[in-house]
Design a protein around this motif. Structure first.
Motif, short mmCIF file in Angstrom:
data_model
loop_
_atom_site.label_atom_id
_atom_site.label_comp_id
_atom_site.label_asym_id
_atom_site.label_seq_id
_atom_site.Cartn_x
_atom_site.Cartn_y
_atom_site.Cartn_z
N ASP A 236 0.87 -1.19 0.00
CA ASP A 236 0.00 0.00 0.00
C ASP A 236 0.90 1.23 0.00
N SER A 237 1.30 1.67 -1.18
CA SER A 237 2.31 2.73 -1.30
C SER A 237 1.84 4.04 -0.67
N ALA A 238 0.54 4.36 -0.80
CA ALA A 238 0.03 5.62 -0.25
C ALA A 238 0.13 5.63 1.27
N LEU A 239 -0.19 4.49 1.88
CA LEU A 239 -0.14 4.41 3.34
C LEU A 239 1.31 4.39 3.82
N VAL A 240 2.17 3.71 3.08
CA VAL A 240 3.59 3.68 3.43
C VAL A 240 4.16 5.09 3.42
N GLU A 241 3.78 5.87 2.41
CA GLU A 241 4.27 7.25 2.30
C GLU A 241 3.82 8.09 3.49
N LEU A 242 2.57 7.87 3.92
CA LEU A 242 2.05 8.61 5.06
C LEU A 242 2.74 8.21 6.36
N LEU A 243 3.04 6.93 6.51
CA LEU A 243 3.58 6.43 7.78
C LEU A 243 5.10 6.54 7.88
N THR A 244 5.78 6.80 6.77
CA THR A 244 7.25 6.92 6.83
C THR A 244 7.70 8.03 7.78
N PRO A 245 7.15 9.25 7.71
CA PRO A 245 7.57 10.27 8.68
C PRO A 245 7.13 9.92 10.11
N VAL A 246 6.06 9.16 10.24
CA VAL A 246 5.62 8.73 11.58
C VAL A 246 6.69 7.85 12.21
N GLN A 247 7.26 6.94 11.39
CA GLN A 247 8.32 6.07 11.89
C GLN A 247 9.54 6.87 12.30
N TYR B 74 1.01 6.08 20.51
CA TYR B 74 1.16 7.17 19.54
C TYR B 74 0.99 6.64 18.11
N PHE B 75 1.63 5.53 17.83
CA PHE B 75 1.55 4.96 16.48
C PHE B 75 0.12 4.57 16.14
N ALA B 76 -0.57 3.94 17.09
CA ALA B 76 -1.94 3.50 16.84
C ALA B 76 -2.84 4.70 16.54
N GLY B 77 -2.67 5.77 17.30
CA GLY B 77 -3.51 6.94 17.10
C GLY B 77 -3.26 7.64 15.78
N VAL B 78 -1.99 7.85 15.45
CA VAL B 78 -1.65 8.54 14.21
C VAL B 78 -1.97 7.67 13.00
N ARG B 79 -1.80 6.36 13.14
CA ARG B 79 -2.09 5.44 12.04
C ARG B 79 -3.57 5.53 11.63
N GLN B 80 -4.46 5.70 12.61
CA GLN B 80 -5.88 5.80 12.29
C GLN B 80 -6.16 7.03 11.43
N LEU B 81 -5.49 8.14 11.73
CA LEU B 81 -5.65 9.33 10.90
C LEU B 81 -5.04 9.11 9.53
#
Length: 323
Positions: free
Chosen positions: A13-24, A43-50
């Motif tokens: 899921d490239s779009a989700l990976v792009e969103l979560l890369t800065p989260v990591q 923190y990860f669970a909360g931001v991942r939902q957004l």
């Protein structure tokens, strides 16, 4: 599953990976700063939902504004049935993440700034009517000498709780030096170690006088507490007060669940009903914020005549109280 494993699981899921890369990256920095694994996971669970919400809308972090955030939060509450406390935790994670994005120059606006999560209406406290309290407080003295002695103490405790609107912790913390039976008042130490002076009803004062001879026989090691355990001779615990109230309610034939804080609720509600003086009741309850006292304003107010003596149903003198 770890955060890293979660990211690997969505590699397709490239779009989700792009969103979560800065989260990591953000979480890696927090880990270096010794944030706990539990905090990082939350923190990860909360931001991942957004992130999932934004992916569904084909948006990026910088395209998320207050309107989008409100839609996401509404979805978490209405559709996902998430508890308000859990939503608040997720919102906190999002707020911190956007703060980091702005520090890194990856975003200019934090959509959580000024965002207010609407809270559920505070539930009204349970209230017992005056007749039910009379059933509790005016019940016959038990027949056995042991139970009769305990009832003198218990009646004094319950009268004070209802007479002066004390918290159970404040009740058990009372010392002998805190009571003034001549001027009918108590010195109470409440939350934050704040001291207040509150009126003491005549019936409560009479009950204390009848209990004191037994208290003086039971006390051990010169304990200063007003309310003493007969067995131990030391200060009574809050738990013991709770248990004794349930015993007394059962003996009086009361089906309603009785607990010490209910008597405080009844004090507040009945005082406001009889006086309408919110500020005076706030002072007596020891509330730092009047909004806490306003929860009791659902009752119908009678015309104010006198804040305490005439408003409180057990504050007046009667011939049976004269010794």
């Amino acid at each position: 599953m770890t955060i890293a494993n979660s990211l690997k699981a969505i590699e397709t899921d490239s779009a989700l990976v792009e969103l979560l890369t800065p989260v990591q990256r953000w979480l890696d920095i927090l880990a270096v700063r010794n944030h706990s694994k539990h905090t990082l996971s939350a923190y990860f669970a909360g931001v991942r939902q957004l992130a999932l919400f934004l992916r569904g809308k084909q948006l990026t972090w910088t395209r998320c504004d207050k309107r989008q955030l409100a839609q996401h939060i509404s979805q978490r509450i209405d559709e996902d049935k998430l508890a308000l406390a859990s939503v608040q935790q997720e919102l906190s994670a999002i707020r911190h993440f956007y703060g980091w994005l702005i520090e890194e120059g990856l975003a200019r606006i934090n959509p959580t700034t000024g965002y207010q999560l609407k809270r559920s209406p505070r539930p009204l406290p349970s209230i017992a009517d005056i007749d039910l309290l009379s059933q509790l407080l005016d019940q016959p003295v038990p027949e056995t000498p042991e139970q009769a002695r305990l009832w003198l103490r218990d009646k004094a405790m319950f009268e004070v709780l209802y007479s002066s609107g004390l918290r159970v912790g404040e009740l058990v913390a009372l010392d002998m030096t805190d009571i003034d039976l001549a001027d009918l008042r108590l010195r109470v130490t409440g939350k934050g170690n704040k001291t207040r002076i509150v009126p003491l009803g005549n019936k409560a004062a009479t009950a204390i006088k009848r209990y004191l001879p037994h208290r003086n026989l039971w006390v051990e090691q010169q304990d200063s507490a007003l309310f003493i355990s007969e067995k131990l001779g030391t200060r009574l615990s809050s738990r013991a007060v709770q248990q004794r109230l349930k015993v007394a309610a059962t003996r009086a034939g009361i089906a309603q669940n009785m607990y010490p804080h209910l008597l405080r609720h009844c004090f507040a509600s009945h005082m406001l009903s009889g006086s309408g003086d919110l500020r005076a009741v706030q002072e007596m309850l020891g509330h730092s914020d009047i909004s806490t006292t306003q929860i009791y304003t659902h009752v119908d107010f009678a015309k104010l005549t006198q804040v305490y003596d005439r408003a409180h149903p057990r504050a007046t003198h009667s011939t049976s109280d004269i010794e």
